[in-house]
Design a protein around this motif. Structure first.
Motif, mmCIF file in Angstrom:
data_model
loop_
_atom_site.group_PDB
_atom_site.id
_atom_site.type_symbol
_atom_site.label_atom_id
_atom_site.label_comp_id
_atom_site.label_asym_id
_atom_site.label_seq_id
_atom_site.Cartn_x
_atom_site.Cartn_y
_atom_site.Cartn_z
ATOM 1 N N ASN A 1 37.678 43.191 42.769
ATOM 2 C CA ASN A 1 36.654 44.218 42.482
ATOM 3 C C ASN A 1 36.463 45.050 43.706
ATOM 4 O O ASN A 1 35.951 45.983 43.982
ATOM 5 C CB ASN A 1 35.210 43.598 42.238
ATOM 6 C CG ASN A 1 35.165 43.452 41.006
ATOM 7 O OD1 ASN A 1 35.768 44.075 39.747
ATOM 8 N ND2 ASN A 1 34.102 42.703 40.487
ATOM 9 N N SER B 1 32.293 47.194 30.962
ATOM 10 C CA SER B 1 32.454 47.052 32.168
ATOM 11 C C SER B 1 33.210 47.670 33.015
ATOM 12 O O SER B 1 34.321 47.896 32.385
ATOM 13 C CB SER B 1 32.758 45.391 32.241
ATOM 14 O OG SER B 1 32.873 44.901 33.368
ATOM 15 N N CYS C 1 34.462 46.365 35.861
ATOM 16 C CA CYS C 1 34.826 45.353 36.826
ATOM 17 C C CYS C 1 36.163 44.886 36.627
ATOM 18 O O CYS C 1 36.642 45.431 35.648
ATOM 19 C CB CYS C 1 33.821 44.021 36.794
ATOM 20 S SG CYS C 1 32.129 43.819 37.249
ATOM 21 N N SER D 1 37.129 39.005 36.440
ATOM 22 C CA SER D 1 35.719 38.814 36.718
ATOM 23 C C SER D 1 35.333 38.005 35.497
ATOM 24 O O SER D 1 34.448 38.514 34.800
ATOM 25 C CB SER D 1 34.845 39.964 37.174
ATOM 26 O OG SER D 1 35.078 40.439 38.348
#
Length: 279
Positions: A67, A237, A239, A243
Motif C-alpha cells: 500500500n 477497495s 488497497c 491487504s
C-alpha cells in the motif's frame, strides 16, 4: 470485550492454526524474518540488516511496495527545521494529541507516544537513504495540523525506491510471490518461524531472533471489511491485493503479543532475541 476483538476472534477461526516446531524440516533460516514488503516491512528489513542481522524478507505479491507504493506518501513529523521558517510552532505533545483525539482515543497511548517521539529520527533515517522531501510542510485531511512532509517523487515511490535500493546494497534475501500461511511456535509458545507457500510449494523458514509481521491490514478483504462495518459491504477497495489480514488473524489466533517497547531497536544496538511471544 470490544466488538472489534470479538470479530477478530471469530474471523480468525477460519485461519490455519499455528504449527509447532517438532520434526520440522527448515528449508531456510535467518536471524530476523520479515513478513510483508510494504513500507513497514522494507524499513524493518533494512534496519535489521544494518544492525548486523541476517534477514529474509518475504512478499506474497510479485512486486515490492504494498500500500505504501500507492499511498499519498505524506509523513507526519514534528520538524522545526522546516516548520519554524514557515511560522509553525509544533511539539511532540501536540502531535500526540492530534493522533490520540483523531483516533477516538482507543489507541495504545504508549505506542502513540513512541511513534511521535521516534518520528524525527525516522525522518532523518529516510533522508540518509536518499529520500528527498519538499521544504514545505502541509496539512492534509485527517491531520489537522501542518506537519506533513511530502517526498519529491509522487505517492510512496520515493520510500519504496530508496528502501529497495538499500536492500539490494545490503544483499538482503528477498522472496517475492511467497506467502506466509502459518506461524510456527516452539514448546514454550515462542514464535520461531513460519510455514510459507510459493508456487504451490510449501516450506518452512526459521527465525533465530524474531519474526516481524508487517503484512498490513485487511482493506482488500471485502468480506472482513463488511464484517467490521456493514455499511461498506459491496464497495470496491483501492488497497493492494496483499491487504488480506491473514497474518493479523494468524497472530490473533495464537494470542501473539508485541515485545516490550524498550526492546524495539530504532537506533544502533543489539537485536532482541525474544521475537514475538505468546501469552
Amino acid at each position: 470485550m470490544f466488538r472489534r476483538d470479538f470479530l477478530l476472534t471469530t474471523l480468525a477461526v477460519s485461519a490455519p492454526a499455528a504449527a509447532f516446531a517438532q520434526d520440522i524440516n527448515w528449508r531456510l533460516s535467518c536471524d530476523v524474518l520479515v513478513v510483508g514488503a510494504g513500507g513497514a516491512g522494507l524499513a524493518a528489513a533494512v534496519r535489521a540488516s544494518e544492525l548486523d542481522a541476517e534477514v529474509i524478507l518475504i512478499e506474497q505479491n510479485v512486486h515490492l511496495g504494498g500500500n505504501t507504493l500507492i499511498s499519498g506518501g505524506f509523513l507526519g513529523v514534528v520538524d522545526p527545521i522546516r516548520q519554524a521558517p514557515l511560522g509553525i510552532t509544533d511539539s511532540e505533545e501536540r502531535h500526540f494529541q492530534d493522533i490520540w483525539n483523531n483516533g477516538d482515543k482507543i489507541a495504545d497511548p504508549t505506542l502513540v507516544r513512541k511513534l511521535v517521539h521516534e518520528a524525527p529520527r525516522m525522518l532523518s533515517w529516510l533522508e540518509a537513504k536518499s529520500v528527498k522531501f519538499q521544504d514545505e510542510v502541509i496539512e492534509i485531511y485527517g491531520s489537522h495540523f501542518p506537519r506533513c512532509h511530502k517526498p519529491i517523487f509522487p505517492n510512496g515511490t520515493a520510500y519504496v525506491r530508496a528502501l529497495t535500493g538499500a536492500l539490494m546494497q545490503r544483499k538482503v534475501n528477498v522472496l517475492t510471490e511467497t506467502k506466509a500461511i502459518e506461524l510456527v511456535q516452539d514448546d514454550n509458545g515462542r514464535v520461531i518461524g513460519i510455514k510459507a507457500t510459493s508456487k504451490q510449494d510449501e516450506f518452512f523458514i526459521r527465525a533465530r531472533k524474531g519474526v516481524i509481521l508487517a503484512a498490513g491490514g485487511f482493506g482488500a478483504n471485502l468480506k472482513t471489511v463488511a464484517a467490521f462495518d456493514p455499511r461498506l459491504k459491496g464497495l470496491p477497495s483501492n488497497c493492494s491485493s496483499g491487504s488480506t489480514g491473514d497474518m493479523l488473524f494468524a497472530a490473533r489466533r495464537i494470542g501473539a503479543s508485541v515485545v516490550d517497547l524498550n526492546e524495539i531497536q530504532c537506533l544502533p544496538g543489539p537485536i532482541s532475541n525474544k521475537g514475538i511471544r505468546v501469552r
